[in-house]
Scaffold this motif. Structure first.
Motif, PDB file in Angstrom:
ATOM      1  N   VAL A  75       1.058  -1.371  -0.094  1.00  0.00           N
ATOM      2  CA  VAL A  75       0.276   0.010  -0.282  1.00  0.00           C
ATOM      3  C   VAL A  75       0.992   1.036   0.492  1.00  0.00           C
ATOM      4  O   VAL A  75       1.908   1.458   0.616  1.00  0.00           O
ATOM      5  N   ASP A  76       0.272   1.922  -0.820  1.00  0.00           N
ATOM      6  CA  ASP A  76       1.326   3.188  -0.975  1.00  0.00           C
ATOM      7  C   ASP A  76       0.468   4.051  -2.467  1.00  0.00           C
ATOM      8  O   ASP A  76      -0.598   3.966  -2.694  1.00  0.00           O
ATOM      9  N   GLY A  77       1.219   5.504  -2.166  1.00  0.00           N
ATOM     10  CA  GLY A  77       0.083   6.913  -2.680  1.00  0.00           C
ATOM     11  C   GLY A  77       0.915   7.320  -3.636  1.00  0.00           C
ATOM     12  O   GLY A  77       2.621   7.269  -3.085  1.00  0.00           O
ATOM     13  N   PHE A  78       0.525   8.174  -3.999  1.00  0.00           N
ATOM     14  CA  PHE A  78       1.409   9.409  -5.326  1.00  0.00           C
ATOM     15  C   PHE A  78       0.372  10.145  -5.903  1.00  0.00           C
ATOM     16  O   PHE A  78      -0.525  10.303  -4.935  1.00  0.00           O
ATOM     17  N   VAL A  79       0.727  11.044  -5.911  1.00  0.00           N
ATOM     18  CA  VAL A  79      -0.116  12.949  -6.926  1.00  0.00           C
ATOM     19  C   VAL A  79      -0.023  12.279  -7.931  1.00  0.00           C
ATOM     20  O   VAL A  79       1.098  12.625  -8.601  1.00  0.00           O
ATOM     21  N   LEU A  80      -1.287  13.791  -8.827  1.00  0.00           N
ATOM     22  CA  LEU A  80      -0.800  13.755 -10.032  1.00  0.00           C
ATOM     23  C   LEU A  80      -0.836  15.184 -10.452  1.00  0.00           C
ATOM     24  O   LEU A  80      -2.337  15.831  -9.566  1.00  0.00           O
ATOM     25  N   ASP A  81      -0.041  15.893 -10.559  1.00  0.00           N
ATOM     26  CA  ASP A  81      -0.664  17.512 -10.906  1.00  0.00           C
ATOM     27  C   ASP A  81      -2.382  18.068 -11.776  1.00  0.00           C
ATOM     28  O   ASP A  81      -1.743  16.972 -13.079  1.00  0.00           O
ATOM     29  N   ALA A  85       2.148  26.553  -3.591  1.00  0.00           N
ATOM     30  CA  ALA A  85       3.660  26.427  -3.745  1.00  0.00           C
ATOM     31  C   ALA A  85       3.886  25.811  -5.707  1.00  0.00           C
ATOM     32  O   ALA A  85       4.729  25.460  -5.546  1.00  0.00           O
ATOM     33  N   GLY A  86       2.212  25.210  -6.062  1.00  0.00           N
ATOM     34  CA  GLY A  86       2.082  24.485  -7.178  1.00  0.00           C
ATOM     35  C   GLY A  86       1.055  24.155  -7.599  1.00  0.00           C
ATOM     36  O   GLY A  86       0.007  24.635  -6.779  1.00  0.00           O
ATOM     37  N   PHE A  87       1.105  23.066  -8.525  1.00  0.00           N
ATOM     38  CA  PHE A  87      -0.261  22.453  -9.069  1.00  0.00           C
ATOM     39  C   PHE A  87      -1.688  22.248  -7.996  1.00  0.00           C
ATOM     40  O   PHE A  87      -1.150  21.629  -7.316  1.00  0.00           O
ATOM     41  N   PRO A  88      -2.957  22.407  -8.353  1.00  0.00           N
ATOM     42  CA  PRO A  88      -3.436  21.331  -7.326  1.00  0.00           C
ATOM     43  C   PRO A  88      -3.041  19.719  -7.504  1.00  0.00           C
ATOM     44  O   PRO A  88      -2.537  19.677  -8.880  1.00  0.00           O
ATOM     45  N   GLN A  89      -3.226  18.990  -7.367  1.00  0.00           N
ATOM     46  CA  GLN A  89      -2.727  17.877  -7.408  1.00  0.00           C
ATOM     47  C   GLN A  89      -3.994  16.493  -6.598  1.00  0.00           C
ATOM     48  O   GLN A  89      -4.703  16.704  -5.262  1.00  0.00           O
TER      49      GLN A  89
END
Length: 452
Positions: free
Chosen positions: A127-133, A154-158
């Protein structure tokens, strides 16, 4: 009536059509209650394939993706709808249809006996996670949130994605989608029913009593890395030097009944930092500490799966194309569905050739899948089989990367937070940017304090 109505029902998605069949699409649309309601509009069945194609050809415009799909069908290629028509059709389709397509496809793929996929009869998953812009629109930022620095964006919504990934094949068994501002543990708990009977390996950002009880209550077993402050007070020492301790809710005293009893395993890798693992596998004879310590590195297979999705399939540093939150979710589910189809291609090729799935190049399979769309190789099941047979003939000549070598990379920020960073900041953020390098096998040593 638009010339695509009727003719677009014959459009398919190359080799992906072997799993996302017209019958499956029709069944999912019926289950979700999505039907064609507007005369002359783009059909919802076609839009399922089009949305999946958007992720297969992430860098292409709507117009180019449509041209890839319709191929040599002159009546269609001569009258490509404009972008706004596709956007309205995507909104009518909604995110639930693509989520349901993924859930119909998702599941473990490793055959019994595949090395690295099982431990003592239990299927290994991580189980793990990641983000996408996502595009920086007001709606996306309100729905998902994003990185903040000094109170300012400080960056794109994710969009945040947490998956239950099969370690032996990189197949996504289950997934949950949320926003940057949401927690990974909460998304992880949504997948507990899919983990029954598995040994689930989780990183140290997840441990908690609620997650522990959810997974063990669903019949899963856990191997979780924890910080030094979690379950730090031994309750009972076991014969092999590991010990039992209580993991409690935040702020509770050690004896509070709301906690759970866990087995703690501590070890070092190459004389580095102490790694602490928590597990519900209490028997030191049935599940030796040294075996579980060596097993933890399988968690990185989830990171490899994320790299396939983020770097190769989506493209490095690419931003999703949807300015509406529902369409962002639709796009994320489409990425997960396409990745699972490509993983099935890889597992099939590996099984037919008696090699580990890790040896089959994801990048080359992705390129062949794209070619299968362009060449319209999916008009019939026979054509799909012919394409897969031709692909199988290339395994030893082109697709086999060979045995996976032991490699490592420095855990540094590979690019600056902003292209407008000061020169000093840029030097700090990019120092020691070396490529991955070969390393010798790691030496795992159980802590002397627990083996005495």
């Amino acid at each position: 009536m638009h010339p695509w109505v009727g003719l677009s029902d014959h459009v398919r998605l190359g080799v992906v059509t072997r799993w996302v069949t017209p019958e499956l699409v029709a069944e999912v649309l019926e289950k979700c209650g999505v039907r064609d309601k507007k005369s002359g509009a783009l059909p919802v069945g076609f839009m399922v394939y089009f949305t999946l194609a958007l992720t297969l050809f992430q860098q292409d415009s709507y117009d180019n993706v449509a041209e890839q799909l319709v191929g040599d069908i002159a009546e269609l290629s001569e009258s490509i709808p404009n972008k706004s028509s596709f956007t309205r059709a995507r909104r009518r389709l909604g995110p639930l249809v693509l989520e349901t397509v993924f859930r119909e496809l998702a599941g473990p793929l490793a055959p019994v006996g595949l090395e690295g996929a099982f431990y003592r009869g239990m299927r290994l998953a991580a189980v793990d996670g990641f983000v996408l812009d996502a595009p920086d629109t007001t709606a996306n930022r309100a729905a998902f949130g994003g990185p903040v620095k000094n109170g300012q964006p400080a960056g794109f919504p994710q969009a945040r994605v947490v998956t239950l990934t099969e370690c032996g094949t990189h197949a996504q068994i289950d997934a949950a989608v949320g926003g940057f501002n949401g927690g990974e543990p909460e998304l992880a708990i949504k997948m507990v029913d899919s983990a029954a009977g598995m040994l689930v390996i989780i990183d140290r950002g997840f441990p908690g009593v609620a997650l522990w009880k959810a997974y063990t209550g669903a019949g899963a077993h856990l191997l979780i890395r924890a910080r030094s402050s979690v379950a730090a007070r031994p309750v009972e020492r076991l014969p092999d030097g590991t010990y039992l301790a209580r993991m409690n809710l935040a702020g509770q005293k050690g004896a509070h009944p709301g906690g759970v009893l866990v087995r703690v395993i501590e070890y070092r890798v190459d004389s580095g930092e102490v790694v602490r693992l928590l597990t519900d596998l209490m028997d030191p004879v049935a599940h030796p500490a040294a075996e579980l310590a060596r097993l933890y590195h399988a968690r990185w297979e989830a990171e490899s799966a994320f790299r396939q999705i983020k770097t190769f399939q989506r493209g490095p540093v690419e931003v999703l194309r949807s300015g509406d939150p529902d369409l962002v979710r639709q796009e994320v589910w489409a990425h997960l569905a396409v990745h699972h189809c490509l993983t099935q291609v890889i597992v099939g090729l590996a099984d037919d050739n008696g090699i580990d799935p890790d040896r089959v190049s994801f990048v080359k399979v992705l390129k062949h899948a794209r070619r299968s769309v362009v060449r319209q190789c999916s008009d019939t099941p026979t054509k799909i089989k012919e394409f897969l047979s031709a692909l199988a003939a290339k395994v030893h000549r082109k697709l086999d990367n060979g045995a996976t070598r032991l490699r490592e990379a420095d855990r540094h920020l590979k690019r600056p937070d902003s292209k407008y960073s000061s020169k000093l900041s840029y030097r700090i953020n990019t120092r020691d940017r070396r490529p991955t390098r070969r390393v010798t096998a790691k030496v795992i040593t159980l802590q002397p304090s627990i083996v005495q």
